[in-house]
Design a protein around this motif. Sequence first.
Motif, short mmCIF file in Angstrom:
data_model
loop_
_atom_site.label_atom_id
_atom_site.label_comp_id
_atom_site.label_asym_id
_atom_site.label_seq_id
_atom_site.Cartn_x
_atom_site.Cartn_y
_atom_site.Cartn_z
N ASN A 15 -76.07 24.39 56.96
CA ASN A 15 -74.94 23.80 56.25
C ASN A 15 -74.50 24.73 55.12
N GLU A 16 -73.29 25.26 55.23
CA GLU A 16 -72.84 26.24 54.23
C GLU A 16 -72.70 25.61 52.85
N LEU A 17 -72.26 24.36 52.83
CA LEU A 17 -72.00 23.75 51.53
C LEU A 17 -73.28 23.49 50.77
N ILE A 18 -74.34 23.13 51.48
CA ILE A 18 -75.59 22.91 50.77
C ILE A 18 -76.17 24.25 50.31
N LEU A 20 -74.38 26.59 49.12
CA LEU A 20 -73.72 26.80 47.83
C LEU A 20 -74.46 26.04 46.73
N GLU A 21 -74.91 24.83 47.06
CA GLU A 21 -75.65 24.06 46.09
C GLU A 21 -76.96 24.73 45.74
N ILE A 22 -77.59 25.34 46.75
CA ILE A 22 -78.85 26.04 46.50
C ILE A 22 -78.63 27.18 45.53
N ARG A 25 -78.06 25.81 42.12
CA ARG A 25 -79.31 25.32 41.52
C ARG A 25 -80.12 26.48 40.99
N PHE B 318 -80.28 17.75 48.69
CA PHE B 318 -81.08 18.62 49.57
C PHE B 318 -81.89 17.77 50.54
N ASN B 357 -69.03 19.21 45.10
CA ASN B 357 -69.52 19.88 46.30
C ASN B 357 -70.77 19.24 46.88
N ALA B 361 -71.25 18.28 50.67
CA ALA B 361 -72.27 18.90 51.51
C ALA B 361 -72.97 17.84 52.35
N PHE B 364 -70.62 16.59 55.00
CA PHE B 364 -70.47 17.57 56.07
C PHE B 364 -71.64 17.48 57.04
N GLU B 365 -72.84 17.36 56.49
CA GLU B 365 -74.01 17.25 57.35
C GLU B 365 -73.94 15.97 58.17
#
Lengths: 97, 858
Positions: A15-18, A20-22, A25, B318, B357, B361, B364-365
């Motif tokens: 997942n590209e968006l997560i 970005l979150e990583i 963070r 996450f 975002n 995210a 999206f998942e």
Amino acid sequence: YASLYFCCAIEDQDNELITLEIIHRYVELLDKYFGSVCELDIIFNFEKAYFILDEFLLGGEVQETSKKNVLKAIEQADLLQEEAETPRSVLEEIGLT
Amino acid sequence: MPGQRVFLHSRTLPVRMVAPSLKLQDLIEEIRGAKTQAQEREVIQKECAHIRASFRDGDPVHRHRQLAKLLYVHMLGYPAHFGQMECLKLIASSRFTDKRVGYLGAMLLLDERHDAHLLITNSIKNDLSQGIQPVQGLALCTLSTMGSAEMCRDLAPEVEKLLLQPSPYVRKKAILTAVHMIRKVPELSSVFLPPCVHLLHERHHGKAVGLPILCFSSVDRRIENRMGTPAHRRRVAHTHRHTRNRLSCPWPPPFTSPTLTPGILLGTITLITELCERSPAALKHFRKVVPQLVQILRTLVTTGYSTEHSISGVSDPFLQVQILRLLRILGRNHEESSETMNDLLAQVATNTDTSRNAGNAVLFETVLTIMDIHSAAGLRVLAVNILGRFLLNSDRNIRYVALTSLLRLVQSDHSAVQRHRPTVVDCLQETDASLSRRALELSLALVNSSNVRAMMQELQAFLESCPPDLRADCASGILLAAERFAPTKRWHIDTILHVLTTAGTHVRDDAVANLTQLIGGAQELHAYSVRRLYNALAEDISQQPLVQVAAWCIGEYGDLLLEGNCEEIEPLQVDEEEVLALLEKVLQSHMSLPATRGYALTALMKLSTRLQGDNNRIRQVVSIYRSCLDVELQQRAVEYDTLFRKYDHMRAAILEKMPLVERDGPQADEEAKQSKEAAQLSEAAPAPTESQASQLLDLLDLLDRASGDAQHPPPLDPSPGGALVYLLDLPCAPPPPAPIPDLKVFEREGVQLNLSFIRPPENPALLLITITATNSSEGDVTNFICQAAVPKSLQLQLQAPSGNTVPARGGLPITQLFRILNPNKAPLRLKLRLTYNHFHQSVQEIFEVNNLPVESWQ
């Protein structure tokens, strides 16, 4: 992030968006640790940057989602490092090693 | 702050006899102070020499500092392999500082491709079992970063033990190390599968006491082997209490620290995901925990745990994403699991905050999961709508993922995606190249027969303004879509014309052939096409495909161009001289490719028969090119010139309007078509096939049935010769050659054409057709010409007709002989073209002869 750029390689089903979150963070962690992180902080303390990354990600996966816990772990490791070093530095100071 | 402390250290160091080695910070400063590349290299080489000396001397005190400097230098790209052994020494040291730097060095410098890396296995083993958590953490981290397959196999037992340690800190790292190990050595799945479910259950230990223990296993090997069978599962749950006391590993305490457990949950989910991706058995096993996962996620979404895990109002995104991913894998191709998840997915999709975002995210998942499992139709539509909303988001990244996902879905959920067509088309205007490219792909995929006109308009507008690297794709996409969905031929021709004028240099090579084919086939549009092409050519002779098509058209339909009137566009008065001048211009232009010149020359030649004036100008041009340097052009010019000089009487016939060229498809395609036609013709109707042998087999069937014999056809020999042998081997004799009946193929206002067939017995491959043209009307038929065409595998020879006039009222008919050679006994197809004058009108007919008797080619 001011003058910082990050590059991350992921697999095609990730997942590209997560991601970005990583990245976000990780920057927050650096920020908390160094206090308003900038490029020079990372350059002069690159090993610390690695250590922080290793508390956040392991084998490419997120290991800890709580900012507090990651920073606590780093703190503990840093403490351990200083405890190991302090006796030595005292001895060095008085010229015994 | 930690950084500052180091500086304090350096100031208190006493001066020593030996020059103190540089501190890491100082080295970095020095390197950064270098003004040129050469200077930097110098500094680094000097320092590396110091470092090497220090390593040789074996100074344990400063080793970590030396290695740290070496690592920095390594990051800049300089060789650092001589530090590998030092990493090992540092790892083996008891000081934490040494270990920290040593392990970092191992991760950066040691490579599983070199055998040296195996040497740290022992150190890691020791560190894993010695119980200081940060050290265990370092070891696990290193193992999961650079652990090779051998290392993983060796250390699997240690890691397994750590999975059940009381410390959550170590446990969560051990779990993720297990993930890495399984990736390297898939066989280790069996080792790490049993602890998984236990770990999953442990998360809820502090909270939901009443939760059913679904499928419970322990580390006890005896129970492990009986996992998965329902009967034993009950026993397992029952004996769990007993085995608990006998286990060597300490059982986790009933209440683990609530703040650290989510890390374990995340790790466990990741581990289970990895197991399920690798082993179908694991997948089946873990499908049973779907309800439990659903419950966990539901709790997360509705109540969450603590603020420290949430990002902008979304609880632990996450973890949510990881759970959704696992659900996706478990629900794939499995109705039951998918059904269990439906409600939850709908809940997550509707309740997640999408202002930041993190929420997007998770959303999206969720969409990815919905699309991959057997979800309800309503849910799928919801997912597509979420993606549609993403397209309107101001964040470019979100638009990007939306476009890529919609592209994946456009085939399977076409109507749902269609609803967002206007938004997709708007995305064509994106400034970002990767976005506009995907928008283009998606737009092309959304074209269908009902929206083709509107879409083509948008796409053509885009073609005019799009960046050059997208032009080729856009042009070919438009042409393809036009071919599939063109509402009218005229629209199709207009579209292709527009593409050729806008992006002519970017179209595929076969666009020219396609367009000429299209125009040739649309007889009613010849005048229109030639006029439009003439205008386009007059404006711009640089776009080669356009020039080629225009030249061809002008050559073919030049007479229509000069006629002056055409209802579809404004009347245009075109002068003969202008047309010739234009073609000459193309011929001489340096922009014209050799192929284009060829087209132009041939067009000029054709015009010699279409135009009224004398052909001096044309003859002049043709004779000039007889000495052209381009061999192809020269050959053409010489042949055309000869045509003028010696074969002038044949010129008209040779340069006649071309019959429609068969679309150039693959040979097999055409054979399939031919055999399909044959099936329609013959009574026994063999199934359409492509190989000669199977056609012959069908023939055998025909013969069998004809003679009433119940014999099976003999096994097939692929070579036609072989099959012929079998043909002769049949007990039933092939039917005797019967006279083939005549066939009337054409009739118009008293003019009739008949075909008669003869198969000379001494030459089975030969077929003689005599055409007879009769005239029972009141007017003479004059200038009668008949031309014929047959499939490529046959050979046709036309002999001279007996005449070209058929007098009225049953006057002497014209006869003409066709000789057709058909050695492969391919099904016969015949296309005829007749031109003649009748009642002061010129008649032209092109048609294919149907109902050809089978005996004419078998």
